[in-house]
Design a protein around this motif. Structure first.
Motif: not given
Length: 216
Positions: A38-40, A54, A43-44, A50-51
């Motif tokens: 889960r990218e989000s 990705r 990232a968090a 997030r980019n």
């Protein structure tokens, strides 16, 4: 190079570092087969854009550790002992068949040049360059088979091999990496095909056993 080019280089470097970190977590079992990345959430957790996450996941896709599924996104294909065995068996069959042949002078020159580039990368202590030059050395060996199709097949294998090789290279000193390849090159140079085949088999088998131990 423009300022924007510099930003792109830094972002790409960060993505590669994140990809390496995620790959280590996959090897350690933090993500199981079929788990979504889960990218989000990642990232968090890491405090990264997030980019960039990705991009890191796309790098993992190239190594064969991740695939994209419709409606699910990035999904982990965790390495298993069986996958390692199958991958390295394919590699061993190609390379032992290759060194059983007598190289033409230009082929021997290409293998020697690839080894010297590996040595230079090791002396510089550049992990990514060591992995790149290591793969190039073995690609030059496969070229002894004089088949563009087999060259392409091995090049495809290197996408997955790159990940495993990165893991292995981190556990060795640069001098050890050079020494492992020096004995292979020496056998090829001497025209000792039986020894060259034996050295390739020993090299591949040692890699498989170390990887299986890590997975265990």
């Amino acid at each position: 190079m423009s300022a924007l080019d510099g930003l792109e280089v830094r972002r790409t470097t960060t993505a590669q570092q994140l990809a390496d970190g995620l790959a280590e977590r996959i090897m350690a079992g933090a993500f199981g087969p079929g788990d979504r990345l889960r990218e989000s959430a990642i990232a968090a957790e890491l405090g990264v854009a997030r980019n960039t996450i990705r991009e890191a996941v796309r790098i993992l896709e190239l190594t064969g550790l991740v695939r994209y599924e419709v409606n699910r996104g990035a999904v982990v294909i965790a390495p298993t002992p069986e996958n390692v065995e199958a991958l390295y068996t394919a590699r061993e069959r190609l390379e032992t068949a290759a060194v059983a042949r007598t190289p033409r002078p230009e082929q021997l020159d290409a293998i020697t040049a690839a080894f010297e580039e590996l040595r230079a990368a090791a002396e510089a202590g550049d992990l990514r360059a060591i992995v790149d030059r290591d793969l190039a050395f073995h690609q030059a060996i496969v070229a002894l088979l004089d088949s563009s199709r087999l060259d392409e097949f091995f090049a495809a294998l290197t996408k997955e091999l790159r990940f495993y090789l990165t893991v292995l290279t981190r556990s060795e000193t640069p001098d050890e990496v050079v020494a492992e390849h020096q004995v292979i090159l020496d056998a090829i140079r001497l025209g000792d095909r039986d020894r060259a085949v034996a050295e390739i088999r020993a090299h591949v088998d040692a890699s498989v056993q170390r990887l299986k131990a890590m997975l265990a």
